[in-house]
Design an enzyme around this catalytic site. Structure first.
Site, mmCIF file in Angstrom:
data_model
loop_
_atom_site.group_PDB
_atom_site.id
_atom_site.type_symbol
_atom_site.label_atom_id
_atom_site.label_comp_id
_atom_site.label_asym_id
_atom_site.label_seq_id
_atom_site.Cartn_x
_atom_site.Cartn_y
_atom_site.Cartn_z
ATOM 1 N N GLU A 248 6.231 -6.237 8.168
ATOM 2 C CA GLU A 248 7.073 -6.419 9.356
ATOM 3 C C GLU A 248 6.947 -7.843 9.910
ATOM 4 O OE1 GLU A 248 8.943 -4.113 9.327
ATOM 5 O OE2 GLU A 248 8.243 -2.149 9.947
ATOM 6 N N GLY B 125 -22.510 3.122 8.559
ATOM 7 C CA GLY B 125 -23.389 2.714 7.477
ATOM 8 C C GLY B 125 -22.808 3.089 6.124
ATOM 9 N N GLN C 268 -18.534 0.226 9.824
ATOM 10 C CA GLN C 268 -19.868 -0.381 9.796
ATOM 11 C C GLN C 268 -20.880 0.497 10.539
ATOM 12 O OE1 GLN C 268 -20.564 -3.081 8.091
ATOM 13 N NE2 GLN C 268 -22.670 -3.454 8.728
ATOM 14 N N GLY D 212 9.397 -13.772 0.986
ATOM 15 C CA GLY D 212 8.654 -12.842 1.831
ATOM 16 C C GLY D 212 8.784 -13.274 3.280
ATOM 17 N N CYS E 240 15.294 -2.703 3.010
ATOM 18 C CA CYS E 240 15.206 -3.629 1.878
ATOM 19 C C CYS E 240 15.548 -5.046 2.309
ATOM 20 C CB CYS E 240 16.154 -3.192 0.759
ATOM 21 S SG CYS E 240 15.849 -1.537 0.118
ATOM 22 N N ARG F 110 6.901 -21.145 18.922
ATOM 23 C CA ARG F 110 8.235 -21.736 19.065
ATOM 24 C C ARG F 110 8.834 -21.386 20.424
ATOM 25 N NH1 ARG F 110 10.714 -20.263 13.062
ATOM 26 N NH2 ARG F 110 9.652 -21.933 11.907
#
Length: 413
Positions: free
Chosen positions: A395, A371, A368, A163, A156, A407
């Site tokens: 994640e 089809g 794809q 977010g 949690c 960074r």
């Protein structure tokens, strides 16, 4: 259809029946063999994981998705094989395996059901966090039941308003006597409401990451409740709910580490979580390359099988190449994390970014190639596409992965 044996899932749904193709009979192209480079011991538990995926997960994958079943008993069977606490220490019931071993296992399991394996990976991350940052009493109290999956865990961190900017979380924990009083809510929690143990990041101090602490909250604690079960595109074999705290009293003895260490604990957990979720993407992509190969070999158009079409041959070659490149990067990142190398965080971010993006593209291309059939729920390929799409978001979004990598590069002398 052949009997289910060691190897990646080759599944087609027909009339609600999942047919397992025998991969030893059909053959896995050596250039994409996931056993390449592994030790004999790693090949052994990879085989166990592939067997479990083929026998216990793949035949139920579509049903779990369509009926939104949280397959508790199947996961407990996985725990009997040591998959409930793969990189938890053995003295509290874990398997004590390495990060690379863990990646190999999650890749294999995901060929049977990505959604279920992804939850198992989150559960493992939570068990590892308690094992690593908990004291002796906390480890003995929680880890054995988590490793056996007698109890299940949820992570949690995310909140409705935080977010990607996780350090701005607002769920508060005020110290009163020998308890913390928690108020706030967490969003998008995998297993929320159905799980027993919640590893929760809360604010015990001022703004920013240094004001965050980590708590273990048990289901049934007064003041702990859950939101409605979310309706999702994929990952339907695991429930997702908000986790809500309203004057929820949690004993001080349930705090992992010291006050202010929570954000560091959360990020260390996520480094492994990123390897885990990338590994789940690998399994889906491997299964989809095999499914595409099988389809091209049997589907006829314009008087010949699709396997004779050079455009599709080249597409399949690209898919296989991206699969192997992703696998190599994920496994290198797993080794770096295990060895606590200085480049581990960046490599985990690179692996998560590259593997989840490329493996989604592989699965999408496999759809794809099928089809119109690929868009039917009678065919497994569409479920792999739906289930791994979210891996580019959770994640840490792939945009955040780019931030971490850049960074690191720009900080170097």
């Amino acid at each position: 259809p052949g009997s289910a044996v060691f190897g990646p899932t080759l599944g087609l749904f027909f009339g609600g029946i999942f047919l397992l193709q025998n991969p030893q009979r059909r053959g896995i192209a050596s250039c994409i063999d996931p056993a390449h480079g592994l030790t004999d011991e790693q090949k052994d538990f990879q085989k166990v994981a592939f067997d479990f995926a083929a026998n216990e997960m793949a035949p139920r994958m579509a049903e779990w998705d369509q009926k939104e079943v949280f397959p508790v008993e199947t996961m407990r069977k996985a725990a009997q094989l040591g998959f409930g606490g793969i990189y938890v220490q053995p003295d509290v019931g874990g398997s004590g395996l390495s990060r690379l071993d863990t990646s190999v296992i999650f890749e294999a399991l995901s060929t049977g059901c990505v959604s279920t394996t992804a939850y198992i990976s989150i559960h493992n991350m939570c068990a590892w966090m308690i094992d690593t940052f908990g004291n002796a009493k906390q480890r003995e109290r929680f880890c054995p039941d988590l490793c056996s999956m007698e109890k299940f865990a949820s992570y949690c961190l995310t909140e409705p308003g935080s977010g990607s900017d996780a350090a701005s979380l607002l769920t508060s924990a005020q110290l009163k006597g020998d308890h913390y009083i928690l108020n706030g809510s967490k969003a998008f929690i995998s297993g929320g409401g159905d799980t027993d143990v919640y590893v929760v990041m809360v604010r015990t101090g001022g703004k920013g990451p240094k004001g965050i602490s980590c708590m273990v909250v048990e289901k049934g604690t007064p003041g702990l409740s859950f939101g409605k079960k979310e309706k999702k595109v994929g990952w339907n074999s695991q429930p997702t709910r908000a986790v809500i705290f309203e004057d929820c009293a949690v004993p001080v003895s349930h705090r992992l580490g010291e006050e202010g260490q929570g954000f560091s604990i959360a990020m260390k957990g996520l480094n492994g979580g990123r390897i885990n979720i990338a590994s789940c993407s690998l399994g889906a992509a491997h299964a989809c390359v095999q499914l595409a190969k099988e389809h091209l070999l049997v589907r006829k158009q314009f008087g010949e099988t699709l396997s004779n079409n050079q455009f599709l041959q080249f597409k399949l070659a690209e898919m296989a190449t991206k699969l192997v490149a992703s696998r190599l990067l994920v496994r290198e990142a797993a080794k770096a994390l295990q060895e606590e190398r200085p480049d581990a965080v960046s490599l985990c971010s690179m692996a998560k970014l590259f593997a989840t993006d490329e493996c989604f593209n592989i699965c999408n291309q496999a759809l794809q190639m099928h089809g119109g059939y690929g868009y039917l729920k009678d065919y497994a390929v569409q479920q792999f596409v739906r289930d791994i799409r979210v891996h580019q978001i959770l994640e840490g979004t792939n945009e955040v992965m780019r931030m971490i990598i850049s960074r690191n590069l720009l900080m170097e002398p």
